[in-house]
Enzyme design. Structure first.
Site, PDB file in Angstrom:
ATOM      1  N   GLY A  69       0.837  -1.195   0.000  1.00  0.00           N
ATOM      2  CA  GLY A  69       0.000   0.000   0.000  1.00  0.00           C
ATOM      3  C   GLY A  69       0.876   1.250   0.000  1.00  0.00           C
ATOM      4  O   GLY A  69       0.566   2.244  -0.661  1.00  0.00           O
ATOM      5  N   ALA A 198      -3.284  -5.947   0.512  1.00  0.00           N
ATOM      6  CA  ALA A 198      -3.901  -7.258   0.756  1.00  0.00           C
ATOM      7  C   ALA A 198      -3.808  -7.729   2.204  1.00  0.00           C
ATOM      8  O   ALA A 198      -4.694  -8.438   2.689  1.00  0.00           O
ATOM      9  CB  ALA A 198      -3.257  -8.303  -0.163  1.00  0.00           C
ATOM     10  N   CYS A 323       2.762   1.406  13.295  1.00  0.00           N
ATOM     11  CA  CYS A 323       3.905   2.054  12.637  1.00  0.00           C
ATOM     12  C   CYS A 323       4.561   3.058  13.561  1.00  0.00           C
ATOM     13  O   CYS A 323       5.740   3.335  13.443  1.00  0.00           O
ATOM     14  CB  CYS A 323       3.432   2.773  11.388  1.00  0.00           C
ATOM     15  SG  CYS A 323       2.305   1.808  10.433  1.00  0.00           S
TER      16      CYS A 323
END
Ligand code: PLP
Length: 393
Positions: A69, A198, A323
């Protein structure tokens, strides 16, 4: 194991794995090869492209597979900036985007582009009016995420799309958290580009895609061979792409029931925490929120300590977003919501998915109150508060 970190990544669906296996073994051919043996791999990639396209109401040729992504986000923004630099150098985004968007925009600012970071309201929504006000004659791109990864707010993309379409400005959306979880129709939203990944919908890691509406032409981001119709070079991750296609077909089929089930679990968790634990704050909206996403700030608690206690009980969640975990800075998303930094430090995101059961939620609701009480008992701030020194929380 109680896994409450589905927004960070999801478990590969067993059927997706089964669909992938032949392409890691017998059908290992390179889809670019011309002989008959490789045709199986090529057909499998095209079938997966059609599955992804169907899930967002796009055409297969509008889907280009990427390695993540993050890559798709980088491509959309840098590609649009480059392609339209003759028209202008102004980009509009929001203050609550993922770093894949924000750091890309910051990179472009160093190259002389001007970026407007739209604020959000207290619930976490970007308003279409703010987008319209921020437009300038030199605006070349608007990029606003479809659903936020840290607190789940689903943004009014269709209303934003009405504005960008009317003004002839490209609209990109980072839909990484949304695809497979809420219905998406690129036509109804008027988006020109959309990013997906995904591993957020029970597919494998390392497979993303950029939807690019027919007529939108960006230069390739990765140069090399002629793969992906000359748009993204590099030998295709055939097995991964097949897994992504299978996973989206499954999640799209399950979505109507699954979103009802997850919304009920979400409400149960929110209500339970609010009932049993004092001094807590739900971040983000109650409505128009991703099913299964719950973010709470616990006053007088350090999220790292609470995550550690949960971890010891086999319960996995995350502080803000995966993150940014490990970073001492408070989350930019929470700050944009107006959450004070000390409160942001006590924030945990619980994100549920297709394997989360009601028993998991009950177990979490039993674990949390004594843990929070234990941590507060060790907090000097809480002691001060109890002594009445700190009235403003
Ligand atoms: N955008 C959002 C909103 C995300 O939540 C993430 C992943 O956490 C990404 C982009 C990056 O996707 P990937 O992990 O495929 O690089």
């Amino acid at each position: 194991m109680m896994y409450f970190d589905n927004a960070a990544t999801t478990m590969l669906h067993p059927d997706a794995l089964a669909a992938m296996m032949p392409y890691l073994t017998d059908h290992f051919g390179n889809p670019s090869a011309v002989y008959e043996y490789a045709r199986t791999a090529r057909k499998a990639v095209e079938a997966a492209r059609a599955q992804i396209a169907k899930a967002i109401n796009a055409r297969p040729e509008e889907i280009i597979f990427t390695g993540s992504g993050t890559e798709a986000d980088n491509w959309a923004i840098k590609g649009a900036a480059e392609a339209l630099s003759g028209k202008g150098r102004h980009i509009i985004t929001s203050a609550i985007e993922h770093h894949a968007i924000l750091h890309t925009c910051q990179h472009l600012e160093k190259q002389g582009y001007i970026v407007t970071y739209l604020p959000v309201d207290a619930q976490g929504f970007v308003t279409p009016e703010a987008v319209e006000k921020a437009l300038r004659p030199d605006t070349v791109l608007v990029t606003v995420m479809l659903a936020n990864n840290e607190m789940g707010a689903i943004q009014p993309l269709a209303a934003i799309g009405d504005i960008t379409r009317r003004c002839g400005i490209l609209l990109h959306t980072d839909a990484v958290q949304a695809v497979g979880h809420i219905p998406i129709d690129v036509d109804a939203m008027h988006v020109d580009m959309l990013t997906l990944s995904a591993h957020k919908f029970y597919g494998p890691k390392g497979v993303g895609a950029l939807y690019m509406r027919s007529g939108v032409r960006l230069r390739p981001f990765i140069h090399g061979g002629a793969q992906e119709n000359n748009r993204r070079a590099g030998t295709e991750n055939v097995a991964g792409i097949v897994g992504a296609g299978r996973a989206i077909a499954i999640t799209a089929g399950e979505m109507p029931d699954e979103s009802i089930r997850l919304t009920a679990l979400q409400n149960k968790l929110i209500d339970g925490i609010e009932k049993d634990i004092p001094h807590v704050h739900l971040n983000g909206p109650r409505k128009n929120r991703l099913p299964g996403n719950v973010s709470f700030s616990f006053d007088f608690v350090e999220s790292g300590s609470l995550l550690h206690l949960l971890d010891m009980e086999g319960c996995y969640a995350s502080g803000g977003s995966a993150c940014s975990s490990g970073s001492p800075d408070p989350s930019h998303v929470l700050l944009a919501l107006g959450v004070p930094p000390e409160r942001a430090h006590g924030t945990i995101r619980f994100s549920m998915g297709r394997y989360t059961t009601e028993a998991d939620v009950d177990a979490l609701l039993a674990l949390l109150p004594p843990m929070v009480e234990r941590l507060r008992a060790m907090s000097p701030d809480y002691e001060d508060y109890l002594r009445g020194k700190n009235h403003d929380r």
